[in-house]
Scaffold this active site. Structure first.
Site, short mmCIF file in Angstrom:
data_model
loop_
_atom_site.label_atom_id
_atom_site.label_comp_id
_atom_site.label_asym_id
_atom_site.label_seq_id
_atom_site.Cartn_x
_atom_site.Cartn_y
_atom_site.Cartn_z
N TYR A 3 65.27 3.22 42.98
CA TYR A 3 64.11 4.04 43.39
C TYR A 3 64.17 4.30 44.89
O TYR A 3 64.13 5.44 45.33
CB TYR A 3 62.84 3.28 43.01
N ASN A 12 59.28 15.61 31.52
CA ASN A 12 60.01 15.15 30.33
C ASN A 12 59.24 14.06 29.58
O ASN A 12 59.77 13.46 28.65
CB ASN A 12 61.41 14.64 30.70
P1 NAD Z 1 53.95 8.74 36.95
O1 NAD Z 1 55.01 7.90 36.34
O2 NAD Z 1 52.58 8.71 36.38
O3 NAD Z 1 54.39 10.28 36.98
C1 NAD Z 1 55.73 10.69 37.10
C2 NAD Z 1 55.92 11.88 36.16
O4 NAD Z 1 57.28 12.35 36.29
C3 NAD Z 1 55.74 11.50 34.70
O5 NAD Z 1 54.93 12.47 34.04
C4 NAD Z 1 57.15 11.49 34.13
O6 NAD Z 1 57.20 11.76 32.76
C5 NAD Z 1 57.81 12.55 34.99
N1 NAD Z 1 59.27 12.39 35.11
C6 NAD Z 1 59.96 11.27 35.43
N2 NAD Z 1 61.28 11.52 35.47
C7 NAD Z 1 61.42 12.84 35.15
C8 NAD Z 1 62.54 13.70 35.01
N3 NAD Z 1 63.80 13.25 35.20
N4 NAD Z 1 62.32 14.99 34.67
C9 NAD Z 1 61.06 15.45 34.46
N5 NAD Z 1 59.96 14.69 34.58
C10 NAD Z 1 60.14 13.38 34.91
O7 NAD Z 1 53.92 8.37 38.50
P2 NAD Z 1 52.92 8.85 39.65
O8 NAD Z 1 52.24 7.64 40.16
O9 NAD Z 1 52.12 10.00 39.19
O10 NAD Z 1 53.95 9.30 40.76
C11 NAD Z 1 54.21 10.69 41.00
C12 NAD Z 1 55.22 10.82 42.15
O11 NAD Z 1 54.68 10.26 43.35
C13 NAD Z 1 56.55 10.12 41.89
O12 NAD Z 1 57.60 10.92 42.39
C14 NAD Z 1 56.44 8.84 42.70
O13 NAD Z 1 57.71 8.37 43.11
C15 NAD Z 1 55.57 9.28 43.87
N6 NAD Z 1 54.83 8.14 44.43
C16 NAD Z 1 53.74 7.66 43.77
C17 NAD Z 1 53.07 6.55 44.30
C18 NAD Z 1 51.84 5.99 43.63
O14 NAD Z 1 51.33 4.97 44.10
N7 NAD Z 1 51.30 6.60 42.60
C19 NAD Z 1 53.54 5.94 45.47
C20 NAD Z 1 54.69 6.44 46.08
C21 NAD Z 1 55.32 7.57 45.56
#
Ligand code: NAD
Ligand code: UDP
Length: 342
Positions: free
Chosen positions: A153, A40
């Site tokens: 979260y 989204n």
């Molecule tokens: P990010 O914010 O770059 O990516 C998240 C993506 O999800 C974005 O493109 C956003 O637009 C999309 N999104 C959010 N809510 C949405 C919804 N309701 N419907 C559709 N799309 C939606 O974050 P990231 O670092 O790439 O993280 C990716 C995943 O990994 C997440 O679930 C996050 O919780 C998990 N995670 C990441 C880390 C990290 O250090 N990067 C650590 C722990 C967990």
């Protein structure tokens, strides 16, 4: 690249236009699979997947996973990465963050059940909260404040894990859960407010590097290609481990050490300034990756200094490319943000 996990699967990646998701889309396409990216654009960006838009195996759907998603193609696998990951971003609309993990994951588990698809949930080290066990093993139940500003979260991700294991126990979905520890690399949003992006952008822009609290708190930083290898490995390991798996780099650094390293590697003369520590900020975090080593044969390959060498030039280019004057990196909410209507 030669497919390692069976050619020609159809794979949905939710959150595929985000930082980690876009790298996962790249890797799956390179293995010869067809990828349906659902996003989204709440925290991700079309720019992250622009290079894939003309790829014949790539399809982009703009949708919020809080609404049921349907596709005609038969899905073989679903990776659920949709959720803001940066504390200021997930606290900006906490009810939507919670709904994304709870309602969104429930919607996608139903979709996986309909398609007979395997499902991988991107969970987080935040399920351990401010951990009293160090390093953190998967059987540690955690220390989470369920009413604090991080709870939207942490508790959302914990509830999502619960649903995955309920669906698995019921024999309804081949669900898998990865607990991701702090990951960094190219395509992190320069303004997402996380530590690696903030420090690099500040150092490159000659602005003060912001350290919250004393800087003695620790994190363990994993380079994005190592994480993506772990995600694909967990999705495809047979049999399903039936338990969560930590994926992260056990190399542990204080935030002050990270700031010094960024200053040294960028050659920046920016000063360091201290800001108040956000509420419930975890003091220490380091993954125990014994389970990932044993079950997946996975361990990280890229140490922090090497990962920063790969990341800093991307941020430098991104700053050069941005035409408009850049805003300051966002600061975390000091108080619970007023709840927005659902
Ligand atoms: P990010 O914010 O770059 O990516 C998240 C993506 O999800 C974005 O493109 C956003 O637009 C999309 N999104 C959010 N809510 C949405 C919804 N309701 N419907 C559709 N799309 C939606 O974050 P990231 O670092 O790439 O993280 C990716 C995943 O990994 C997440 O679930 C996050 O919780 C998990 N995670 C990441 C880390 C990290 O250090 N990067 C650590 C722990 C967990
Ligand atoms: N942090 C900091 N300065 C910043 C951003 C973050 O000192 O500009 C600290 C933050 O308080 C936390 C750590 O760095 O202790 C990691 O923060 P991040 O938001 O990247 O992720 P977290 O692991 O807290 O979810």
């Amino acid at each position: 690249m030669k497919p390692t996990n069976g050619k020609g699967k159809t794979i949905m990646v939710t959150g595929g236009a985000g930082f980690v998701g876009s790298h996962l889309c790249d890797a799956l396409l390179a293995e010869g699979h067809r990828v349906i990216c659902v996003d989204n654009y709440q925290t991700g960006s079309e720019a992250n997947v622009r290079a894939l838009e003309n790829h014949p195996g790539f399809r982009l759907i703009e949708a919020d996973i809080c609404e049921p998603v349907s596709v005609e193609e038969k899905l073989d696998q679903i990776y659920n990465l949709a959720c803001p990951a940066s504390p200021p971003q997930y606290q900006a609309d906490p009810l939507h963050t919670m709904m994304t993990s709870v309602v969104g994951t429930a919607n996608l588990l139903r979709l996986a059940e309909q398609h007979g698809a395997s499902f991988l949930q991107a969970s987080t080290s935040e399920v351990y909260g401010d951990p009293q066990q160090h390093p953190q093993q998967e059987d540690y139940w955690g220390n989470v404040n369920c009413t604090g500003p991080r709870a939207c979260y942490d508790e959302g991700k914990r509830a999502a894990e619960t649903m995955c294991f309920d669906m698995l126990r019921a024999g309804r979905v081949d669900a898998r859960v990865v607990r991701i520890f702090n990951t960094y690399g190219p395509r992190m949003s320069p303004e997402d407010g996380r530590i690696v992006s903030n420090l690099i952008v500040q150092a490159l822009s000659g602005e003060p590097l912001t350290i919250y609290g004393t800087g003695e708190q620790t994190r363990s930083f994993c380079y994005v290609s190592d994480l993506v290898a772990g995600l694909i490995s967990l999705m495809n390991v047979d049999p399903n481990p039936g338990a969560p798996v930590n994926i992260g780099n056990p190399g542990e650094f204080t935030i002050a050490e990270l700031a010094d390293l960024v200053l040294e590697m960028t050659g920046s003369t920016s000063p360091i300034v201290h800001r108040p520590l956000p509420v419930d900020d975890p003091q220490r975090r380091r993954p125990d990756i014994t389970r990932a080593k044993q079950l997946l044969g996975w361990e990280p390959r890229i140490p922090l200094a090497q990962g920063l060498e790969l990341t800093i030039p991307w941020f430098a280019q991104s700053l050069r490319d941005s035409q408009a004057p850049r805003g300051k990196p966002i600061q975390p909410a000091r108080h619970p943000v007023a709840a927005a209507p659902l």
